[in-house]
Design an enzyme around this catalytic site. Structure first.
Site, PDB file in Angstrom:
ATOM      1  N   GLY A 127      -0.950  53.088   7.474  1.00 14.56           N
ATOM      2  CA  GLY A 127      -0.048  51.942   7.349  1.00 14.56           C
ATOM      3  C   GLY A 127       0.323  51.631   5.910  1.00 14.56           C
ATOM      4  O   GLY A 127       0.602  50.491   5.562  1.00 14.56           O
ATOM      5  N   ASP A 177       9.038  63.488   6.481  1.00 15.85           N
ATOM      6  CA  ASP A 177       7.568  63.449   6.425  1.00 15.85           C
ATOM      7  C   ASP A 177       6.910  64.669   7.063  1.00 15.85           C
ATOM      8  O   ASP A 177       6.073  65.331   6.430  1.00 15.85           O
ATOM      9  CB  ASP A 177       7.046  62.144   7.051  1.00 15.85           C
ATOM     10  N   TYR A 226      13.302  49.400  10.374  1.00 20.97           N
ATOM     11  CA  TYR A 226      13.667  50.798  10.097  1.00 20.97           C
ATOM     12  C   TYR A 226      14.735  51.248  11.097  1.00 20.97           C
ATOM     13  O   TYR A 226      15.784  51.774  10.722  1.00 20.97           O
ATOM     14  CB  TYR A 226      12.416  51.691  10.199  1.00 20.97           C
TER      15      TYR A 226
HETATM   16  C1  GLA Z   1       9.904  56.959   6.698  1.00 25.66           C
HETATM   17  C2  GLA Z   1      10.504  58.012   7.634  1.00 25.66           C
HETATM   18  C3  GLA Z   1      11.257  59.086   6.852  1.00 25.66           C
HETATM   19  C4  GLA Z   1      12.256  58.472   5.876  1.00 25.66           C
HETATM   20  C5  GLA Z   1      11.586  57.358   5.056  1.00 25.66           C
HETATM   21  C6  GLA Z   1      12.578  56.611   4.211  1.00 25.66           C
HETATM   22  O1  GLA Z   1       8.900  57.541   5.906  1.00 25.66           O
HETATM   23  O2  GLA Z   1       9.480  58.628   8.400  1.00 25.66           O
HETATM   24  O3  GLA Z   1      11.910  59.965   7.739  1.00 25.66           O
HETATM   25  O4  GLA Z   1      13.388  58.013   6.535  1.00 25.66           O
HETATM   26  O5  GLA Z   1      10.915  56.417   5.876  1.00 25.66           O
HETATM   27  O6  GLA Z   1      13.100  57.450   3.251  1.00 25.66           O
END
Ligand code: GLA
Length: 392
Positions: A127, A177, A226
């Site tokens: 987190g 990620d 998000y």
């Molecule tokens: C999170 C998401 C990524 C990206 C970032 C913002 O980490 O998992 O895919 O969008 O936010 O850059």
């Protein structure tokens, strides 16, 4: 994290596995957490990102158990769960279980996957915007696919991981990620074109160090906000497509000149979101040039610009993140600082002079506490490599 710490956690996980399941695991895999140097909220807009894997990893110990039952134990959560999978059907469980279940269910569609035992442990802070979930799901995919000899191409690993997070966990995250969790190499950043999925390694100078500043703030609204940002970008694409009178797939197809030509006609919020994405993607490419020239001053300047844009145009920063950046940018020896990852809490990063890393990280931590934030902490991150088999 040094080698001792990683050996410690592997041993501890092996011990836990034997304690839970009465035998040794057949395999142990691992995948790293990450920081993103720059290129934030660009991946789901088809733009460029520049993440770096860190030396904090998630380890999955797994072994065949026969039958249809899957049993998983999480070291961090001290929780155990069991489930079965059914082709074409996914029953949601709680957060951490959905990742394991999702990985087993999807891989089962490629080749039959029978019952498994899992013990999972991690040194990636949860987190905290350091991508503990991608490290977790990538290490699981690697373990299950190796155990059942499922022939996955390398690129399919992050794609599957993203699919699991999007479909089974409910976060509309982009590819960054899991991509870096799979492909990272030490001492380099990974420039990823999130549209074509082409990538290249960009060496990071040994004259600088990365300091991670964990705010300690739980990102309560992170998922909703998000997903909302993703939606706003999609709305901006539709709007811009109508105004510019040409088909657009994503904000990748928009230039600054395009944006400025229709600024007055656009909703200011949508303009600001699109402006961030278009300029941030350019900053990622400019950062690659600056790294190649070892111009750390310029890297730092671009990082600060990125932070300001995420704060004002994209509205994903938080008072804690702003405080870390404010503290860092006033210190001699800090090249630059910015929030990293999705935002809304989580972590900031600072690029600092390698010779001053200890003094500077201590000073940043102390000043953050002085501002009344008790829960944050700071650590120096070394770069890490992508997912690997630790023990077969
Ligand atoms: C999170 C998401 C990524 C990206 C970032 C913002 O980490 O998992 O895919 O969008 O936010 O850059």
């Amino acid at each position: 994290m040094d080698a001792v710490m990683s050996e410690d956690i592997k041993k501890e996980l092996g011990r836990l596995y034997r304690e839970e399941f009465g035998k040794s695991p057949d395999i142990i895999t691992s995948a790293p957490g990450r920081i993103n140097l720059i290129g934030e909220h660009t991946d789901y807009n088809g733009g460029f990102v520049l993440p770096v894997a860190i030396d904090r990893r998630t380890y999955t110990a797994a072994g065949r158990r026969g039958g249809d039952l899957f049993i998983a134990f999480s070291k961090e959560l001290s929780k155990k769960t069991s489930f079965e999978i059914q082709p074409g059907k996914f029953e949601h469980s709680n957060f951490w279980v959905n990742y394991i279940k999702g990985a087993c269910s999807l891989l089962n569609e490629l080749k039959p996957v029978k019952g498994l035992n899992f013990a999972i442990g991690s040194t990636v802070p949860r987190g905290s915007g350091l991508s503990s979930s991608a490290a977790y799901v990538v290490s699981i995919i690697e373990a299950v696919s190796r155990l059942y000899e499922i022939p996955l191409k390398d690129i399919e690993v992050p794609l599957l991981a993203q699919h699991i997070e999007n479909e089974f966990v409910g976060v509309q995250s982009g590819i960054m990620d899991p991509f870096v969790a799979k492909f990272a190499r030490v001492n380099t950043a990974l420039l990823v074109d999130a549209r074509s999925l082409e990538y290249k390694y960009v060496p990071i100078s040994d004259k600088c160090s990365l300091v991670v500043c964990v705010t300690g703030v739980k990102r309560a609204l992170a998922t909703t906000e998000y997903n909302k940002r993703r939606q706003q970008c999609q709305t901006a694409v539709t709007d811009l497509s109508a105004k510019l009178q040409r088909p657009l797939v994503s904000l990748r197809d928009v230039t600054i000149d395009d944006l400025q030509s229709v600024k007055e006609e656009m909703d200011p919020m949508l303009y600001a979101r699109a402006f961030h994405v278009v300029t941030e993607s350019q900053r990622a490419l400019q950062t690659v040039d600056a790294l190649n020239k070892e111009d750390l001053g310029l890297v730092g300047k671009l990082m600060l610009e990125s932070h300001m844009s995420l704060r004002s145009n994209y509205d994903v920063s938080s008072p804690e993140l702003d405080t870390f950046v404010e503290i860092a940018e006033q210190l001699e020896g800090v090249y630059g600082a910015r929030m990293t990852g999705a935002g809304f809490g989580g972590s900031a990063i600072c690029l600092v002079d390698a010779d001053l890393e200890d003094e500077l990280s201590a000073e940043i931590a102390a000043k953050y506490k002085d501002r009344g934030y008790e829960d944050g902490y700071v650590f120096i991150a070394r770069t890490g490599g992508g997912s690997q088999i630790e023990r077969a």
